[in-house]
Design a protein around this motif. Structure first.
Motif, PDB file in Angstrom:
ATOM      1  N   PHE A 159      12.331  58.361 -16.919  1.00 50.24           N
ATOM      2  CA  PHE A 159      12.074  58.322 -15.469  1.00 50.24           C
ATOM      3  C   PHE A 159      12.434  59.663 -14.837  1.00 50.24           C
ATOM      4  CE2 PHE A 159      13.546  53.705 -16.044  1.00 50.24           C
ATOM      5  CZ  PHE A 159      12.356  53.373 -16.657  1.00 50.24           C
ATOM      6  N   LEU A 162      16.143  60.731 -14.599  1.00 51.20           N
ATOM      7  CA  LEU A 162      17.119  60.100 -13.694  1.00 51.20           C
ATOM      8  C   LEU A 162      17.933  59.056 -14.441  1.00 51.20           C
ATOM      9  CD1 LEU A 162      15.128  59.500 -10.380  1.00 51.20           C
ATOM     10  CD2 LEU A 162      16.760  61.297 -10.892  1.00 51.20           C
ATOM     11  N   LYS A 211      21.360  62.810  -4.947  1.00 51.63           N
ATOM     12  CA  LYS A 211      21.757  64.133  -5.439  1.00 51.63           C
ATOM     13  C   LYS A 211      23.267  64.307  -5.471  1.00 51.63           C
ATOM     14  CE  LYS A 211      20.942  66.413  -1.018  1.00 51.63           C
ATOM     15  NZ  LYS A 211      20.205  67.468  -0.338  1.00 51.63           N
ATOM     16  N   ASN A 261      30.514  58.516 -10.083  1.00 51.13           N
ATOM     17  CA  ASN A 261      31.061  59.801  -9.631  1.00 51.13           C
ATOM     18  C   ASN A 261      30.303  60.205  -8.377  1.00 51.13           C
ATOM     19  OD1 ASN A 261      32.773  59.996 -11.801  1.00 51.13           O
ATOM     20  ND2 ASN A 261      31.445  61.352 -12.977  1.00 51.13           N
ATOM     21  N   TYR A 263      29.849  63.251  -5.456  1.00 50.22           N
ATOM     22  CA  TYR A 263      30.127  64.661  -5.144  1.00 50.22           C
ATOM     23  C   TYR A 263      30.379  64.813  -3.648  1.00 50.22           C
ATOM     24  CZ  TYR A 263      29.582  69.745  -5.492  1.00 50.22           C
ATOM     25  OH  TYR A 263      29.786  71.098  -5.479  1.00 50.22           O
ATOM     26  N   HIS A 271      35.940  59.665  -8.218  1.00 53.87           N
ATOM     27  CA  HIS A 271      35.575  58.941  -9.435  1.00 53.87           C
ATOM     28  C   HIS A 271      36.103  57.515  -9.333  1.00 53.87           C
ATOM     29  CE1 HIS A 271      35.109  62.998 -11.011  1.00 53.87           C
ATOM     30  NE2 HIS A 271      36.332  63.237 -10.578  1.00 53.87           N
TER      31      HIS A 271
ATOM     32  N   ILE B  16      10.270  47.712 -16.784  1.00 53.95           N
ATOM     33  CA  ILE B  16      10.560  49.002 -16.130  1.00 53.95           C
ATOM     34  C   ILE B  16      10.072  50.153 -17.006  1.00 53.95           C
ATOM     35  CG2 ILE B  16      12.407  50.558 -15.347  1.00 53.95           C
ATOM     36  CD1 ILE B  16      14.020  48.094 -14.582  1.00 53.95           C
ATOM     37  N   MET B  17      10.290  50.000 -18.303  1.00 53.77           N
ATOM     38  CA  MET B  17       9.923  51.050 -19.234  1.00 53.77           C
ATOM     39  C   MET B  17       8.406  51.273 -19.253  1.00 53.77           C
ATOM     40  SD  MET B  17      11.721  51.107 -22.870  1.00 53.77           S
ATOM     41  CE  MET B  17      13.389  50.854 -22.411  1.00 53.77           C
ATOM     42  N   GLY B  20       7.478  52.953 -16.260  1.00 57.30           N
ATOM     43  CA  GLY B  20       8.235  54.186 -16.102  1.00 57.30           C
ATOM     44  C   GLY B  20       7.388  55.441 -16.006  1.00 57.30           C
ATOM     45  N   LEU B  23       6.534  56.294 -12.552  1.00 58.12           N
ATOM     46  CA  LEU B  23       7.619  56.391 -11.569  1.00 58.12           C
ATOM     47  C   LEU B  23       7.874  57.852 -11.217  1.00 58.12           C
ATOM     48  CD1 LEU B  23       9.421  53.854 -10.714  1.00 58.12           C
ATOM     49  CD2 LEU B  23      11.213  55.036 -11.956  1.00 58.12           C
ATOM     50  N   PRO B  25      10.381  60.721  -9.926  1.00 56.65           N
ATOM     51  CA  PRO B  25      11.825  60.893  -9.728  1.00 56.65           C
ATOM     52  C   PRO B  25      12.136  61.216  -8.267  1.00 56.65           C
ATOM     53  CG  PRO B  25      10.885  62.744 -10.938  1.00 56.65           C
ATOM     54  CD  PRO B  25       9.805  61.730 -10.809  1.00 56.65           C
ATOM     55  N   TRP B  26      13.058  60.436  -7.669  1.00 58.51           N
ATOM     56  CA  TRP B  26      13.346  60.634  -6.238  1.00 58.51           C
ATOM     57  C   TRP B  26      14.405  61.712  -6.015  1.00 58.51           C
ATOM     58  CZ3 TRP B  26      14.416  56.239  -8.996  1.00 58.51           C
ATOM     59  CH2 TRP B  26      15.764  55.953  -9.205  1.00 58.51           C
ATOM     60  N   VAL B  27      15.101  62.116  -7.094  1.00 56.73           N
ATOM     61  CA  VAL B  27      15.968  63.296  -6.996  1.00 56.73           C
ATOM     62  C   VAL B  27      15.317  64.356  -7.881  1.00 56.73           C
ATOM     63  CG1 VAL B  27      18.287  64.227  -7.320  1.00 56.73           C
ATOM     64  CG2 VAL B  27      18.009  61.830  -6.707  1.00 56.73           C
ATOM     65  N   GLU B  31      17.205  69.538  -7.114  1.00 60.18           N
ATOM     66  CA  GLU B  31      18.221  68.935  -6.230  1.00 60.18           C
ATOM     67  C   GLU B  31      19.442  68.460  -7.018  1.00 60.18           C
ATOM     68  OE1 GLU B  31      15.749  66.870  -2.634  1.00 60.18           O
ATOM     69  OE2 GLU B  31      15.603  65.887  -4.583  1.00 60.18           O
ATOM     70  N   ARG B  32      19.526  68.870  -8.280  1.00 63.37           N
ATOM     71  CA  ARG B  32      20.586  68.302  -9.128  1.00 63.37           C
ATOM     72  C   ARG B  32      21.736  69.270  -9.409  1.00 63.37           C
ATOM     73  NH1 ARG B  32      16.438  65.277 -13.297  1.00 63.37           N
ATOM     74  NH2 ARG B  32      15.203  64.365 -11.636  1.00 63.37           N
ATOM     75  N   ASN B  34      24.505  69.772  -7.721  1.00 58.84           N
ATOM     76  CA  ASN B  34      25.807  69.109  -7.567  1.00 58.84           C
ATOM     77  C   ASN B  34      26.122  68.222  -8.770  1.00 58.84           C
ATOM     78  OD1 ASN B  34      25.857  70.303  -5.103  1.00 58.84           O
ATOM     79  ND2 ASN B  34      25.605  68.429  -3.895  1.00 58.84           N
ATOM     80  N   LEU B  35      25.080  67.511  -9.236  1.00 62.47           N
ATOM     81  CA  LEU B  35      25.281  66.591 -10.366  1.00 62.47           C
ATOM     82  C   LEU B  35      25.595  67.345 -11.656  1.00 62.47           C
ATOM     83  CD1 LEU B  35      22.288  64.209  -9.620  1.00 62.47           C
ATOM     84  CD2 LEU B  35      24.694  63.759  -9.147  1.00 62.47           C
ATOM     85  N   ASP B  37      27.403  70.021 -11.860  1.00 64.83           N
ATOM     86  CA  ASP B  37      28.741  70.628 -11.804  1.00 64.83           C
ATOM     87  C   ASP B  37      29.668  69.890 -12.788  1.00 64.83           C
ATOM     88  OD1 ASP B  37      31.470  71.241 -10.945  1.00 64.83           O
ATOM     89  OD2 ASP B  37      30.531  72.108  -9.165  1.00 64.83           O
ATOM     90  N   MET B  40      31.505  66.681 -12.027  1.00 67.53           N
ATOM     91  CA  MET B  40      30.791  65.406 -11.924  1.00 67.53           C
ATOM     92  C   MET B  40      30.577  64.760 -13.296  1.00 67.53           C
ATOM     93  SD  MET B  40      30.058  64.337  -8.903  1.00 67.53           S
ATOM     94  CE  MET B  40      28.497  63.445  -8.863  1.00 67.53           C
TER      95      MET B  40
END
Lengths: 405, 76
Positions: A159, A162, A211, A261, A263, A271, B16-17, B20, B23, B25-27, B31-32, B34-35, B37, B40
């Protein structure tokens, strides 16, 4: 006492056969389902995809120290991972526990002892498009216990990356011995050698929600069969007599954990994780862990966490048994009793080579300290003239360095 | 009981698969930041977390779903 022991053994045999039969039946159903899920994942893995990554190339060296409840455990741990080409990564780990124990169990039923446990493990991860497959083998040895385990894991990004689904299977083989005090010091009792088999099935998913938020759901089924007792521990009767513990020969447990988690602005993170646990021995437990990570300038990371653990006892656990009503299974292991534990911890990490140096991209020095408290509801401290519930606190210190290359 | 729980999850998972591929991706990847880092990460210091999990496991009846896969005992 001998008659009581024989009766217990006879009842155990028939009870174990029944329990084993039930577990075999439900175990086969569970295994079939897990393979169906594995099949689905492998089909997904065969689709034409792109990304997913191998483990970081890094070396970690740690020294750990634990002191509390009459026990001191310390030793080094070393771990390294290295990529070979673009698709394969190798890893190895060495870990030592040097134990010096005068714990409550030892003080009330045996003499002080020291021993060493060494663990080696090697593993490989193979990356193909958005899937990773990893295999790992580990061996742990101490003078009265040898454990071998083989682990397999597969993960798949999907996906738009994600979601990451993963699953794993482990098989473990334990050999249990008993040491006795001979003229030449502690030695293995040649007449005592037992075995236990362990299987673990894992299934989980990581999900990016926004995000700033990522979550993880993790389920693990563990089944054990064989000799699951501790060969040294005894149960106590209210008349003061003692008898070796008697455990069932099988145990199956379910654990499900949800973590998240989040941010925060100014480069910090919250966390949280919660785990529910239940098993066929009647033990149930809830674990909650919350944490906050803060950064200072570019090179400092400070983390803190609080963990709460609550456990309800196994249905064959008792502090004192009634000598006139012996049970099929009897335990007085405090790890199977009802209790609470709390841990509070702080860790600090400093990146000493933020710009990189020679072959190294980054290197951190780390220090962490944890303070734990255990308070038992129904495990008496027999050192006191009038037994009262036992409790202890412990401190854990870790000093380690990590380099990325 | 486990079968009754797992079957619907399996069915939903497959649906879902199959969907899939369509689908979005909404992020978005950009935009990732921060994720990505390290703060996280669910396991920022694996050598330290596997040690701490071992400390808990040797003192507690509960086990599993902690991210580790180890063997060994050290059940003193």
């Amino acid at each position: 006492m001998a008659a009581k022991g024989a009766a217990v053994v006879a009842i155990n045999k028939s009870r174990d056969a029944a329990v084993q039969h039930n577990i075999n039946q439900s175990g086969q159903g569970q295994i079939k389902l897990i393979w169906m899920l594995a099949g689905t994942l492998f089909m997904a893995a065969a689709l034409p995809l792109t990304a997913a990554i191998l483990p970081d190339e890094r070396i970690d060296a740690l020294f750990h120290y634990y002191n509390g409840g009459g026990i001191t455990v310390q030793g080094p741990a070393l771990q390294a991972s290295k990529q070979i080409g673009n698709h394969t990564s190798l890893s190895a780990k060495y870990y030592v526990d040097a134990i010096s124990s005068a714990s409550i169990d030892v003080v009330t039923s045996a003499s002080r002892y020291t021993e060493k446990r060494e663990e080696y493990s090697v593993g490989t991860t193979y990356l193909r498009d958005k899937s990773t497959l990893s295999l790992n083998y580990s061996n742990s040895k101490e003078n009265d216990f040898v454990a071998n385990s083989a682990n397999f894991n597969i993960s798949q990004d999907m996906f738009g990356d994600l979601t990451t689904l993963y699953m794993g299977y482990s098989k473990g083989w334990d050999a249990i011995y008993k040491t006795v005090n001979t003229n030449a010091g502690f030695d293995r009792d040649p007449s005592f050698e037992k075995e236990a088999d362990r299987q673990k099935f894992r299934l989980g998913a990581s999900q990016i929600i926004s995000k700033n938020l990522v979550t993880n759901l993790n389920y693990e089924l563990i089944t054990d069969s064989g000799y699951l007792n501790n060969p040294y521990r005894t149960v106590r009767f209210s008349d003061g007599s003692t008898l070796s513990e008697v455990y069932p020969n099988t145990r199956s447990s379910h654990a499900i954990a949800l973590s998240a988690n989040y941010y925060l602005p100014h480069r910090a993170a919250l966390h949280g994780s919660y785990r529910f646990y239940g098993d066929t021995w009647g033990v149930s437990a809830n674990t909650l862990d919350i944490g906050y990570t803060h950064t200072y300038r570019d090179n400092w990371i400070v983390g803190s966490h609080y963990r709460h653990y609550r456990q309800n006892r196994a249905n064959f656990y008792q502090d004192f048994f009634d000598p006139f009503a012996p049970q099929n299974y009897m335990a007085r292991d405090k790890e199977l009793s009802s209790y609470n534990s709390q841990t509070i911890g702080l860790n600090i990490s400093y990146n000493v080579i933020p710009q990189g140096w020679r072959m190294f991209d980054k290197g951190t020095l780390n220090f962490s300290i944890d303070h734990m408290r255990y308070q038992y509801d129904d495990f008496s401290d027999l050192r006191n003239p009038t037994p009262s519930p036992y409790g202890f606190s412990a401190n854990i210190v870790q000093v380690y360095m990590s380099v990325w290359y | 009981m486990l079968k009754a729980t797992l079957l619907p999850i399996l069915a939903i998972g497959i649906v879902i698969m199959l969907n899939g591929c369509t689908l979005k991706p909404w992020v978005k990847p950009y935009e990732r930041a921060n994720l990505a880092d390290p703060i996280m990460s669910f396991d920022r210091n694996p050598i330290s977390s596997s040690y701490l999990n071992h400390v808990y496991e040797a003192r507690e009846g509960a086990r599993g779903a902690d991210g580790g896969q180890g063997g060994g005992c050290g059940c003193n």
